[in-house]
Design a protein around this motif. Sequence first.
Motif, PDB file in Angstrom:
ATOM      1  N   VAL A   8      20.216 -11.375  22.247  1.00  0.00           N
ATOM      2  CA  VAL A   8      20.866 -10.419  23.302  1.00  0.00           C
ATOM      3  C   VAL A   8      22.134 -10.075  22.517  1.00  0.00           C
ATOM      4  O   VAL A   8      22.904 -10.779  22.325  1.00  0.00           O
ATOM      5  CB  VAL A   8      21.196 -10.914  24.703  1.00  0.00           C
ATOM      6  CG1 VAL A   8      21.860 -10.061  25.459  1.00  0.00           C
ATOM      7  CG2 VAL A   8      19.762 -11.533  25.365  1.00  0.00           C
ATOM      8  N   SER A   9      22.415  -8.897  22.335  1.00  0.00           N
ATOM      9  CA  SER A   9      23.681  -8.447  21.709  1.00  0.00           C
ATOM     10  C   SER A   9      24.586  -8.417  22.720  1.00  0.00           C
ATOM     11  O   SER A   9      24.400  -8.260  23.880  1.00  0.00           O
ATOM     12  CB  SER A   9      23.455  -7.051  21.112  1.00  0.00           C
ATOM     13  OG  SER A   9      24.597  -6.289  20.858  1.00  0.00           O
ATOM     14  N   ASP A  10      26.004  -8.131  22.292  1.00  0.00           N
ATOM     15  CA  ASP A  10      27.214  -8.158  23.247  1.00  0.00           C
ATOM     16  C   ASP A  10      27.559  -6.646  23.222  1.00  0.00           C
ATOM     17  O   ASP A  10      28.711  -6.415  23.687  1.00  0.00           O
ATOM     18  CB  ASP A  10      28.044  -9.089  22.909  1.00  0.00           C
ATOM     19  CG  ASP A  10      28.683  -9.046  21.599  1.00  0.00           C
ATOM     20  OD1 ASP A  10      28.320  -8.072  20.759  1.00  0.00           O
ATOM     21  OD2 ASP A  10      29.831  -9.958  21.313  1.00  0.00           O
ATOM     22  N   THR A  11      26.756  -5.745  22.957  1.00  0.00           N
ATOM     23  CA  THR A  11      27.252  -4.258  23.112  1.00  0.00           C
ATOM     24  C   THR A  11      26.686  -3.623  24.049  1.00  0.00           C
ATOM     25  O   THR A  11      25.590  -4.177  24.551  1.00  0.00           O
ATOM     26  CB  THR A  11      26.748  -3.322  21.762  1.00  0.00           C
ATOM     27  OG1 THR A  11      25.228  -3.485  21.515  1.00  0.00           O
ATOM     28  CG2 THR A  11      27.301  -4.370  20.266  1.00  0.00           C
ATOM     29  N   ALA A  12      27.358  -2.492  24.566  1.00  0.00           N
ATOM     30  CA  ALA A  12      26.707  -1.711  25.700  1.00  0.00           C
ATOM     31  C   ALA A  12      25.451  -1.209  25.213  1.00  0.00           C
ATOM     32  O   ALA A  12      24.386  -0.740  26.225  1.00  0.00           O
ATOM     33  CB  ALA A  12      27.549  -0.659  26.212  1.00  0.00           C
ATOM     34  N   VAL A  81      27.017   0.140  37.458  1.00  0.00           N
ATOM     35  CA  VAL A  81      28.197  -0.687  38.505  1.00  0.00           C
ATOM     36  C   VAL A  81      28.823  -1.741  37.798  1.00  0.00           C
ATOM     37  O   VAL A  81      29.973  -1.934  37.542  1.00  0.00           O
ATOM     38  CB  VAL A  81      27.748  -0.941  39.996  1.00  0.00           C
ATOM     39  CG1 VAL A  81      28.760  -1.742  40.482  1.00  0.00           C
ATOM     40  CG2 VAL A  81      27.315   0.334  40.740  1.00  0.00           C
ATOM     41  N   ALA A  82      27.971  -2.678  37.241  1.00  0.00           N
ATOM     42  CA  ALA A  82      28.496  -3.756  36.343  1.00  0.00           C
ATOM     43  C   ALA A  82      29.342  -3.282  35.083  1.00  0.00           C
ATOM     44  O   ALA A  82      30.226  -3.914  34.965  1.00  0.00           O
ATOM     45  CB  ALA A  82      27.565  -4.952  36.007  1.00  0.00           C
ATOM     46  N   MET A  83      28.951  -2.249  34.698  1.00  0.00           N
ATOM     47  CA  MET A  83      29.454  -1.899  33.386  1.00  0.00           C
ATOM     48  C   MET A  83      30.817  -1.286  33.987  1.00  0.00           C
ATOM     49  O   MET A  83      31.929  -1.292  33.367  1.00  0.00           O
ATOM     50  CB  MET A  83      28.663  -1.049  32.597  1.00  0.00           C
ATOM     51  CG  MET A  83      27.665  -1.443  31.956  1.00  0.00           C
ATOM     52  SD  MET A  83      26.372  -0.368  31.108  1.00  0.00           S
ATOM     53  CE  MET A  83      26.887  -0.003  29.645  1.00  0.00           C
ATOM     54  N   LEU A  84      30.739  -0.382  34.909  1.00  0.00           N
ATOM     55  CA  LEU A  84      31.884   0.429  35.385  1.00  0.00           C
ATOM     56  C   LEU A  84      33.073  -0.505  35.910  1.00  0.00           C
ATOM     57  O   LEU A  84      34.382  -0.149  35.635  1.00  0.00           O
ATOM     58  CB  LEU A  84      31.447   1.293  36.560  1.00  0.00           C
ATOM     59  CG  LEU A  84      32.583   2.087  37.163  1.00  0.00           C
ATOM     60  CD1 LEU A  84      33.147   3.142  36.295  1.00  0.00           C
ATOM     61  CD2 LEU A  84      32.159   2.610  38.659  1.00  0.00           C
ATOM     62  N   PHE A  85      32.666  -1.719  36.444  1.00  0.00           N
ATOM     63  CA  PHE A  85      33.788  -2.725  36.738  1.00  0.00           C
ATOM     64  C   PHE A  85      33.997  -3.794  35.561  1.00  0.00           C
ATOM     65  O   PHE A  85      34.595  -4.725  35.958  1.00  0.00           O
ATOM     66  CB  PHE A  85      33.455  -3.513  38.207  1.00  0.00           C
ATOM     67  CG  PHE A  85      33.476  -2.449  39.220  1.00  0.00           C
ATOM     68  CD1 PHE A  85      34.681  -2.321  39.948  1.00  0.00           C
ATOM     69  CD2 PHE A  85      32.565  -1.586  39.844  1.00  0.00           C
ATOM     70  CE1 PHE A  85      34.915  -1.505  41.063  1.00  0.00           C
ATOM     71  CE2 PHE A  85      32.819  -0.589  40.499  1.00  0.00           C
ATOM     72  CZ  PHE A  85      33.958  -0.638  41.419  1.00  0.00           C
ATOM     73  N   PHE A  86      33.548  -3.627  34.486  1.00  0.00           N
ATOM     74  CA  PHE A  86      33.895  -4.429  33.252  1.00  0.00           C
ATOM     75  C   PHE A  86      33.274  -5.967  33.484  1.00  0.00           C
ATOM     76  O   PHE A  86      34.133  -6.723  32.986  1.00  0.00           O
ATOM     77  CB  PHE A  86      35.444  -4.173  33.236  1.00  0.00           C
ATOM     78  CG  PHE A  86      36.038  -2.787  32.715  1.00  0.00           C
ATOM     79  CD1 PHE A  86      35.608  -2.076  31.678  1.00  0.00           C
ATOM     80  CD2 PHE A  86      36.518  -2.151  33.599  1.00  0.00           C
ATOM     81  CE1 PHE A  86      35.763  -0.971  31.420  1.00  0.00           C
ATOM     82  CE2 PHE A  86      37.159  -0.706  33.487  1.00  0.00           C
ATOM     83  CZ  PHE A  86      36.569  -0.215  32.409  1.00  0.00           C
ATOM     84  N   PRO A  88      31.784  -8.937  31.828  1.00  0.00           N
ATOM     85  CA  PRO A  88      31.487  -9.053  30.576  1.00  0.00           C
ATOM     86  C   PRO A  88      29.895  -8.541  29.949  1.00  0.00           C
ATOM     87  O   PRO A  88      28.966  -8.687  30.771  1.00  0.00           O
ATOM     88  CB  PRO A  88      31.560 -10.693  30.471  1.00  0.00           C
ATOM     89  CG  PRO A  88      32.406 -10.806  31.653  1.00  0.00           C
ATOM     90  CD  PRO A  88      32.265 -10.012  32.631  1.00  0.00           C
ATOM     91  N   GLN A  89      30.321  -7.537  29.001  1.00  0.00           N
ATOM     92  CA  GLN A  89      29.108  -7.010  28.314  1.00  0.00           C
ATOM     93  C   GLN A  89      27.898  -8.165  28.294  1.00  0.00           C
ATOM     94  O   GLN A  89      26.719  -7.750  28.107  1.00  0.00           O
ATOM     95  CB  GLN A  89      29.180  -6.272  27.458  1.00  0.00           C
ATOM     96  CG  GLN A  89      28.347  -5.137  26.848  1.00  0.00           C
ATOM     97  CD  GLN A  89      28.128  -4.110  28.039  1.00  0.00           C
ATOM     98  OE1 GLN A  89      29.089  -3.636  28.654  1.00  0.00           O
ATOM     99  NE2 GLN A  89      26.751  -3.884  28.413  1.00  0.00           N
ATOM    100  N   VAL A 139      34.649  -9.226  40.052  1.00  0.00           N
ATOM    101  CA  VAL A 139      35.606  -8.597  39.099  1.00  0.00           C
ATOM    102  C   VAL A 139      36.378  -7.549  39.797  1.00  0.00           C
ATOM    103  O   VAL A 139      37.830  -7.669  39.292  1.00  0.00           O
ATOM    104  CB  VAL A 139      34.901  -7.968  38.000  1.00  0.00           C
ATOM    105  CG1 VAL A 139      35.721  -7.253  36.861  1.00  0.00           C
ATOM    106  CG2 VAL A 139      34.066  -9.262  37.010  1.00  0.00           C
ATOM    107  N   SER A 140      35.965  -7.070  40.786  1.00  0.00           N
ATOM    108  CA  SER A 140      36.921  -5.841  41.248  1.00  0.00           C
ATOM    109  C   SER A 140      38.122  -6.399  42.268  1.00  0.00           C
ATOM    110  O   SER A 140      38.824  -5.695  42.687  1.00  0.00           O
ATOM    111  CB  SER A 140      36.111  -4.987  41.992  1.00  0.00           C
ATOM    112  OG  SER A 140      35.372  -5.325  42.928  1.00  0.00           O
TER     113      SER A 140
END
Length: 141
Positions: A8-12, A81-86, A88-89, A139-140
Amino acid sequence: MNAIFGLVSDTAASAIWAMVVASLLPLAMALTAKMFGGFHLADNSHPRDFLQNTTGAAARANAAQQNSYETLPVFLAAVLVAMLFFVPQLIINTLAWLYVLIRIGYCVAYITNLATFRSILWVLSIACCVMLFYLAIRVSV
């Protein structure tokens, strides 16, 4: 940087690819249903009627297709939503690909008529989505 033994990569991009694969899964199930049902080009004038009249593995593949469409919006929203609220990738990517793998297992279980196992996999796939939403909430705050 790669995690989980480089799987699994850690990039978007990894999460985006997981969304693409999940979006193509219903199509794969439709093709499977048609293949098992003996679909011919003449049936293409009314493919839904054809699929509605299938039985056995073809009917179950069609049901897996329908369920894949039903759960897809929840998955796509959860990842976004997870990406929007940062969140961890790497966590997003892991849960996204876990969802995809579980959904593939779900489809196989559905086609092979493993009802209880299929239900367990359905719950686990939804749990991946719920976890993404939960992490976004955490996170939010």
